[in-house]
Design an enzyme around this catalytic site. Sequence first.
Site, PDB file in Angstrom:
ATOM      1  N   ASP A  77       0.835  -1.208   0.000  1.00 31.80           N
ATOM      2  CA  ASP A  77       0.000   0.000   0.000  1.00 31.80           C
ATOM      3  C   ASP A  77       0.867   1.255   0.000  1.00 31.80           C
ATOM      4  OD1 ASP A  77       0.796  -0.640   2.677  1.00 31.80           O
ATOM      5  OD2 ASP A  77      -0.804   0.598   3.506  1.00 31.80           O
ATOM      6  N   GLU A 142       0.369  -1.396   5.716  1.00 31.56           N
ATOM      7  CA  GLU A 142       1.472  -0.867   6.538  1.00 31.56           C
ATOM      8  C   GLU A 142       1.259   0.608   6.842  1.00 31.56           C
ATOM      9  OE1 GLU A 142       5.244   0.936   7.776  1.00 31.56           O
ATOM     10  OE2 GLU A 142       4.088   1.478   6.022  1.00 31.56           O
TER      11      GLU A 142
END
Length: 399
Positions: A77, A142
Site C-alpha cells: 500500500d 502498513e
Amino acid sequence: MMKEDLAVTNFRNYIRIKTVQPNPDYAACTEYLRGQAKELEAELQVVECVSGKPAVIMTLPGQDRSLQTLLLNSHTDVVPVFPEFWKYEPFSAHKDENGDIYGRGTQDMKCVGIMYLEALKRLKKAGHKFLRTIHLTFVPEEELGGTEGMGQLVKMDVFKNMNIGLALDEGYANTSDKMELFYGQRTPFPIYIRIQGQPGHGSQFIPNNAGEKLRLVINSVLGYRNEQERKLRENPELHLGDVTTVNLTVVEGGVQTNVLPAEIKVTIDARVAPSDVGTFEAKLQGWLKAAGDGITYEARELCVLKEQTCVDDGKNPWWDAFSAACKKENLVVEKKIFPASTDMKYVRGLGINALGFSPLNNTPRLLHDHNEFLNEKVFLRGIDIYYSIILNLANLKPY
Ligand code: ZN
C-alpha cells in the site's frame, strides 16, 4: 533512444497499480504479484488475515529446508496523494529526460519490492542455488500501522512455520552518498490522559480544577521534550532514534467560557528510544501523580521494542553476511535506530533479527511527500546491491 531495462518497466507497471489508501486496489496488486511469482517460479500463497486485505507470500525453497530462512518484506500500500501538487499524474510512473520516475510508492516502498524480485530473477538466471529458503512477503495496510497486515500475519502458523533467521524491510532514501541501515526502532507509545477536576463558575479561584492540573502535566511532558531535544543537539554521536520524543497532539474538553471543565483529555505521541523502554512509563506515572488526583491514562503501545538486532562485527553471522555484501558493493553504511515505525515492529517483537534498508542514495527523501520520484539508475543500482546481499544471506552456512 535507449531501450528501457525490463526491470524498470516492471517497476513502473507496479507503480501504476493504485494501491493507495484508504481504498487500495489489492485485487489488481495480487494479480500482478501472481505474475511475478510465476516468472520467478516461486511457490505462492495468498493469505487474507483480514478479508480483502491480502498478504502475498512467495517462497524459493533452499537446499537445506531445516535451516533458518531469509525474509524479504515489503508493503504494497501507499499513502494518499494531492494530485494538484504533482508535476505528473502520481500513478502514471512518468519518466522524465533525467530518468527520474515519478509516482507514489517509487521510494516507499514499491522500489524495494521490485528490487528483491529482479535481483532474484538475475541470481536464478546466473545459475545460483540457495542453501537457505527465501521468502518474500508483500503485505497490505502498513501505512495504517499494519494492524490488519503484518500485525495479523505474524500471529499465523504460516508465518511461524517460515522459521525466519533474518528479515529485511524498508529504510529511508539518503540525500548523500551514504546509505542508512536501521537495526532497531523506537517503541510507538500513544498516551491518552484524562484529567478530572472540580467544576465551578469561571469567576472564582476554584481549587483542584482541571486546567491547573493540565498545566502541571504539560509542564512535565514538554519539559522532558526539551531535555531530550537538548540531549540530541549536544551529542553529535546521537541520532533521532536514540532519544525519546514526546509531543502534545490533541487537547479536548470544556463546555463554555464561564464553566470550569469537569474533564480535559490530552493525547501525547511518544516514541520511546530502546534505552528508555524500561523506564519511560514509570516516569510518566510520576508526572501524572505529581499533577494531582483524578488523573488517569491509557497507553496502547503496539509492542515493546527493547530488542534490537545485533550489528556488531563478529557477533551475529547474519549481520556479518549482510555487512560483507555491503563492503563488496562499496557502500558507506550508517547504522541507526529507526525514528518512526515500520512493520518490523511486529517481527522484532518476536525476537527475530530485522534490518531496515532501502538502497537509495543521492536521492531527496520524498516519502509521503508530493512529487515522490526515484531515478532509474539508483533503482538499477539497488538491484545489484540486493544481488550481493541475497547471495550472501541465502548461502549463510549453518553456525
Ligand atoms: Zn513504507
